[in-house]
Write a protein that holds these residues in place. Structure first.
Motif, PDB file in Angstrom:
ATOM      1  N   GLN A  17       0.928  -1.374  -0.061  1.00  0.00           N
ATOM      2  CA  GLN A  17       0.159   0.068  -0.047  1.00  0.00           C
ATOM      3  C   GLN A  17       0.876   1.485   0.040  1.00  0.00           C
ATOM      4  O   GLN A  17       0.630   2.061  -0.531  1.00  0.00           O
ATOM      5  CB  GLN A  17      -0.875  -0.003   1.240  1.00  0.00           C
ATOM      6  CG  GLN A  17      -2.076  -0.780   1.093  1.00  0.00           C
ATOM      7  CD  GLN A  17      -3.069  -0.989   2.205  1.00  0.00           C
ATOM      8  OE1 GLN A  17      -2.481  -0.812   3.595  1.00  0.00           O
ATOM      9  NE2 GLN A  17      -4.413  -1.052   1.990  1.00  0.00           N
ATOM     10  N   LYS A  20       2.432   1.817  -3.482  1.00  0.00           N
ATOM     11  CA  LYS A  20       1.168   2.516  -4.362  1.00  0.00           C
ATOM     12  C   LYS A  20       1.026   3.892  -4.026  1.00  0.00           C
ATOM     13  O   LYS A  20       0.859   4.716  -5.037  1.00  0.00           O
ATOM     14  CB  LYS A  20      -0.104   1.767  -4.058  1.00  0.00           C
ATOM     15  CG  LYS A  20      -0.112   0.295  -4.497  1.00  0.00           C
ATOM     16  CD  LYS A  20      -1.763  -0.440  -4.597  1.00  0.00           C
ATOM     17  CE  LYS A  20      -1.741  -1.960  -4.792  1.00  0.00           C
ATOM     18  NZ  LYS A  20      -3.042  -2.323  -4.269  1.00  0.00           N
ATOM     19  N   LYS A  21       0.915   4.334  -2.837  1.00  0.00           N
ATOM     20  CA  LYS A  21       0.488   5.486  -2.371  1.00  0.00           C
ATOM     21  C   LYS A  21       1.931   6.513  -2.841  1.00  0.00           C
ATOM     22  O   LYS A  21       1.553   7.610  -3.407  1.00  0.00           O
ATOM     23  CB  LYS A  21       0.759   5.815  -0.855  1.00  0.00           C
ATOM     24  CG  LYS A  21       0.381   7.268  -0.393  1.00  0.00           C
ATOM     25  CD  LYS A  21       0.222   7.314   1.082  1.00  0.00           C
ATOM     26  CE  LYS A  21      -0.171   8.607   1.689  1.00  0.00           C
ATOM     27  NZ  LYS A  21      -0.460   8.662   2.905  1.00  0.00           N
ATOM     28  N   LYS A  24       1.900   6.952  -6.451  1.00  0.00           N
ATOM     29  CA  LYS A  24       0.782   7.731  -7.128  1.00  0.00           C
ATOM     30  C   LYS A  24       1.257   9.303  -6.770  1.00  0.00           C
ATOM     31  O   LYS A  24       0.926  10.309  -7.598  1.00  0.00           O
ATOM     32  CB  LYS A  24      -0.544   7.571  -6.103  1.00  0.00           C
ATOM     33  CG  LYS A  24      -1.881   8.312  -6.650  1.00  0.00           C
ATOM     34  CD  LYS A  24      -2.938   7.802  -5.522  1.00  0.00           C
ATOM     35  CE  LYS A  24      -4.256   8.496  -6.069  1.00  0.00           C
ATOM     36  NZ  LYS A  24      -5.315   8.026  -5.275  1.00  0.00           N
ATOM     37  N   GLN A  25       1.896   9.385  -5.821  1.00  0.00           N
ATOM     38  CA  GLN A  25       2.488  10.854  -5.366  1.00  0.00           C
ATOM     39  C   GLN A  25       3.539  11.084  -6.619  1.00  0.00           C
ATOM     40  O   GLN A  25       3.704  12.600  -7.053  1.00  0.00           O
ATOM     41  CB  GLN A  25       3.417  10.672  -3.983  1.00  0.00           C
ATOM     42  CG  GLN A  25       2.304  11.067  -2.971  1.00  0.00           C
ATOM     43  CD  GLN A  25       2.797  10.835  -1.730  1.00  0.00           C
ATOM     44  OE1 GLN A  25       4.217  10.555  -1.660  1.00  0.00           O
ATOM     45  NE2 GLN A  25       2.280  10.934  -0.431  1.00  0.00           N
ATOM     46  N   ILE A 171      -1.930   2.622   6.223  1.00  0.00           N
ATOM     47  CA  ILE A 171      -1.644   3.634   4.953  1.00  0.00           C
ATOM     48  C   ILE A 171      -2.869   3.751   4.328  1.00  0.00           C
ATOM     49  O   ILE A 171      -3.770   2.954   3.955  1.00  0.00           O
ATOM     50  CB  ILE A 171      -0.777   3.090   4.130  1.00  0.00           C
ATOM     51  CG1 ILE A 171       0.787   2.964   4.557  1.00  0.00           C
ATOM     52  CG2 ILE A 171      -0.647   4.021   2.808  1.00  0.00           C
ATOM     53  CD1 ILE A 171       1.100   1.687   4.832  1.00  0.00           C
ATOM     54  N   ASP A 172      -3.327   5.313   4.276  1.00  0.00           N
ATOM     55  CA  ASP A 172      -4.481   5.595   3.329  1.00  0.00           C
ATOM     56  C   ASP A 172      -4.348   5.972   1.993  1.00  0.00           C
ATOM     57  O   ASP A 172      -3.418   6.652   1.745  1.00  0.00           O
ATOM     58  CB  ASP A 172      -5.200   6.843   4.192  1.00  0.00           C
ATOM     59  CG  ASP A 172      -6.445   7.216   3.456  1.00  0.00           C
ATOM     60  OD1 ASP A 172      -7.054   6.414   2.675  1.00  0.00           O
ATOM     61  OD2 ASP A 172      -6.910   8.388   3.689  1.00  0.00           O
ATOM     62  N   LEU A 173      -4.725   5.075   1.144  1.00  0.00           N
ATOM     63  CA  LEU A 173      -4.545   5.300  -0.272  1.00  0.00           C
ATOM     64  C   LEU A 173      -5.030   6.657  -0.936  1.00  0.00           C
ATOM     65  O   LEU A 173      -4.594   7.212  -1.801  1.00  0.00           O
ATOM     66  CB  LEU A 173      -4.674   4.189  -1.320  1.00  0.00           C
ATOM     67  CG  LEU A 173      -3.996   3.060  -1.045  1.00  0.00           C
ATOM     68  CD1 LEU A 173      -4.593   2.026  -2.095  1.00  0.00           C
ATOM     69  CD2 LEU A 173      -2.395   3.127  -1.510  1.00  0.00           C
TER      70      LEU A 173
END
Length: 180
Positions: A17, A20-21, A24-25, A171-173
């Protein structure tokens, strides 16, 4: 003695996760670069076309792969942003064939109580549009600036390689986001 290398690979859900985060950043950083470049280069008449340029950083939740889309906002999205007169950016990007333009009233009833006009001139109830060639503005600008886009991603991804995930991290996506 035998030289053996031991590697620890963290395949935990939290690690994936976080990757992925951070990916995305990185896409968001490159999205900011390209939207800024596009908005600087676009010809301005009313500003509506410039306001429609956007990039979205998303994650494909089936594969888990982050990706970025660069494009134009739809008529509904522009209406939500308070833009009254929508110019279809696809016409600018892909061009149009010659076609006839008429008032809705003329099209439905064969009569019209008003004429087509822009801010200065009246044209009549039926107008023959000559068509428009494609500009390939969005695609060409992205391809011309691909190195800047990649450099922005590399800068953001450096954090990914330096990241150490602690046990039990949450972790918040986040949601898919527009980048301006």
């Amino acid at each position: 003695m035998n030289n053996t290398e031991i590697k620890f690979v963290d395949t935990s859900k939290e690690c994936i996760q976080m990757m992925k985060k951070l990916s995305k950043q990185g896409l968001k950083a490159s999205g900011k670069v390209i939207t800024k470049t596009l908005k600087e280069k676009i010809p301005v008449r009313t500003g509506g076309l410039r306001k429609s340029i956007v990039a979205w950083a998303k994650i494909d939740y089936k594969t888990g792969i982050p990706y970025m889309e660069v494009g134009y906002r739809s008529k509904q999205q522009m209406k939500k942003r308070g833009v009254k007169f929508f110019v279809n950016p696809w016409w600018f990007e892909f061009g149009t064939k010659p076609h006839e333009i008429m008032t809705n009233e003329m099209e439905k009833t064969g009569k019209s109580s008003y004429e087509l006009h822009d801010h200065q001139r009246k044209y009549g109830v039926v107008v023959q549009h000559p068509g428009m060639t494609n500009k390939n503005f969005l695609r060409n600008t992205v391809m011309e600036n691909i190195e800047e886009i990649q450099n922005a991603q590399v800068e953001a991804f450096k954090e990914l390689s330096d990241m150490m995930i602690q046990e039990g991290a949450n972790i918040d996506l986040g949601e898919d986001e527009e980048i301006e």
